[in-house]
Scaffold this motif. Structure first.
Motif, short mmCIF file in Angstrom:
data_model
loop_
_atom_site.label_atom_id
_atom_site.label_comp_id
_atom_site.label_asym_id
_atom_site.label_seq_id
_atom_site.Cartn_x
_atom_site.Cartn_y
_atom_site.Cartn_z
N MET A 1 0.84 -1.19 0.00
CA MET A 1 0.00 0.00 0.00
C MET A 1 0.89 1.25 0.00
N LYS A 2 0.54 2.22 -0.85
CA LYS A 2 1.31 3.47 -0.93
C LYS A 2 1.20 4.27 0.38
N LEU A 3 2.32 4.86 0.77
CA LEU A 3 2.30 5.78 1.90
C LEU A 3 2.72 7.15 1.37
N ILE A 4 1.78 8.08 1.38
CA ILE A 4 2.02 9.43 0.87
C ILE A 4 2.07 10.39 2.06
N VAL A 5 3.02 11.30 2.03
CA VAL A 5 3.10 12.32 3.09
C VAL A 5 2.67 13.66 2.50
N ILE A 6 1.83 14.38 3.25
CA ILE A 6 1.43 15.75 2.89
C ILE A 6 2.20 16.70 3.80
N ILE B 1 -13.79 1.78 -4.21
CA ILE B 1 -12.49 1.93 -3.56
C ILE B 1 -11.57 0.83 -4.07
N ASP B 2 -10.44 1.23 -4.61
CA ASP B 2 -9.46 0.27 -5.14
C ASP B 2 -8.08 0.90 -5.07
N LYS B 3 -7.14 0.39 -5.84
CA LYS B 3 -5.74 0.87 -5.74
C LYS B 3 -5.56 2.31 -6.20
N HIS B 4 -6.57 2.87 -6.86
CA HIS B 4 -6.49 4.26 -7.32
C HIS B 4 -7.10 5.25 -6.32
N VAL B 5 -7.49 4.75 -5.16
CA VAL B 5 -8.10 5.62 -4.14
C VAL B 5 -7.21 5.63 -2.89
N ILE B 6 -6.84 6.84 -2.47
CA ILE B 6 -5.95 7.03 -1.33
C ILE B 6 -6.76 7.59 -0.16
N ALA B 7 -6.69 6.92 0.97
CA ALA B 7 -7.42 7.37 2.17
C ALA B 7 -6.68 8.54 2.82
N LEU B 8 -7.45 9.54 3.24
CA LEU B 8 -6.88 10.73 3.89
C LEU B 8 -7.77 11.11 5.06
N PHE C 1 -9.38 -2.21 4.36
CA PHE C 1 -10.51 -1.65 3.61
C PHE C 1 -10.31 -1.77 2.09
N GLY C 2 -9.07 -1.94 1.66
CA GLY C 2 -8.82 -2.09 0.22
C GLY C 2 -8.36 -0.83 -0.50
N PHE C 3 -7.98 0.21 0.27
CA PHE C 3 -7.43 1.42 -0.36
C PHE C 3 -6.08 1.12 -1.00
N GLY C 4 -5.75 1.89 -2.04
CA GLY C 4 -4.45 1.73 -2.68
C GLY C 4 -3.33 2.38 -1.90
N GLY C 5 -3.70 3.20 -0.93
CA GLY C 5 -2.69 3.86 -0.12
C GLY C 5 -3.33 4.79 0.89
N CYS C 6 -2.49 5.45 1.67
CA CYS C 6 -3.00 6.43 2.62
C CYS C 6 -2.10 7.65 2.60
N ALA C 7 -2.69 8.80 2.86
CA ALA C 7 -1.95 10.06 2.92
C ALA C 7 -1.91 10.50 4.38
N ILE C 8 -0.71 10.79 4.86
CA ILE C 8 -0.50 11.10 6.26
C ILE C 8 -0.19 12.58 6.42
N LYS D 1 7.91 3.61 11.22
CA LYS D 1 6.87 2.72 11.78
C LYS D 1 5.66 2.65 10.83
N LEU D 2 5.23 3.83 10.35
CA LEU D 2 4.07 3.89 9.44
C LEU D 2 4.38 3.17 8.11
N LYS D 3 5.60 3.36 7.63
CA LYS D 3 6.00 2.73 6.36
C LYS D 3 6.01 1.22 6.49
N HIS D 4 6.52 0.75 7.62
CA HIS D 4 6.56 -0.69 7.87
C HIS D 4 5.14 -1.27 7.90
N LEU D 5 4.21 -0.55 8.54
CA LEU D 5 2.82 -1.02 8.62
C LEU D 5 2.13 -0.97 7.26
N ALA D 6 2.49 0.03 6.44
CA ALA D 6 1.86 0.18 5.13
C ALA D 6 2.36 -0.85 4.12
N ASP D 7 3.61 -1.26 4.25
CA ASP D 7 4.21 -2.19 3.27
C ASP D 7 3.51 -3.54 3.24
#
Length: 202
Positions: free
Chosen positions: A1-6, A143-150, A164-171, A196-202
């Motif tokens: 799962m992608k981990l995006i930082v804002i 919701i699929d790999k093209h949807v990022i939870a924020l 939930f099946g999100f393609g990633g999350c934005a932190i 820690k977050l990256k490890h959980l997202a991988d």
């Protein structure tokens, strides 16, 4: 799962060092989102980030920066909703309802859906969806790999986002609340939190 930082909404002194350290630790995508629209500050920050990492940055305004600094792409929202003429590259956008996701998802590399949980960085900004609504949307391929939870994502619920099946999350708050830019000189806690977050997202 992608981990995006804002980014934090305001600029601060050690920001380039922290962002570079996050990229060093494997940050895949950074969204540069600031409340101050003056391009001079964004330009200064981008100049201080090593060139090799700039292609991982998406800007939320001043879209000319994308070509000037060879960035990853641009993000459309209510403040900056128009794609520049002859634009070529990644485009992402923000959604605040599942209907909006359904409508916009085919036209963008990925879309943010928010707020999935109660916001950490914005007081009184509560989750807009129940877990049942999200699971149903996932079952229906909304919701699929093209949807990022924020919204409100931290180490306590990031596995739920994955489930939930999100393609990633934005932190945002889940990372930056580890660092007080006015008083902290040491950002080790923030880097450890990212790992820690990256490890959980991988």
């Amino acid at each position: 799962m992608k981990l995006i930082v804002i980014t934090k909404p305001t600029y601060f002194v050690e920001e380039d060092q922290i962002l570079t350290a996050l990229f060093d630790e494997g940050l895949e995508i950074l969204h540069l989102r600031k409340t101050d629209p003056a391009p001079v500050y964004a330009e200064r920050l981008l100049t201080l980030i090593p060139e090799k990492y700039r292609k991982r940055i998406v800007v939320h305004g001043n879209f000319y920066l994308k070509d000037e600094y060879k960035l990853k792409g641009i993000h459309l929202n209510s403040h900056n909703a128009v794609i520049p003429n002859n634009y070529n590259g990644t485009i992402t956008t923000s959604c605040h309802s599942l209907e909006e996701v359904k409508e916009k998802k085919p036209h963008f590399e990925y879309v943010f859906l928010s707020p999935v949980f109660d916001s950490i960085s914005k007081e009184g900004y509560h989750a807009s969806f129940t877990p049942e609504q999200i699971r149903t949307a996932s079952k229906n391929n909304i919701i699929d790999k093209h949807v990022i939870a924020l919204g409100g994502i931290n180490e306590n619920n990031i596995l739920q986002v994955k489930d939930f099946g999100f393609g990633g999350c934005a932190i945002l708050g889940g990372l930056w609340n580890q660092f007080d830019s006015e008083h902290d000189y040491n950002y080790n806690n923030l880097i450890e939190q990212f790992k820690k977050l990256k490890h959980l997202a991988d």
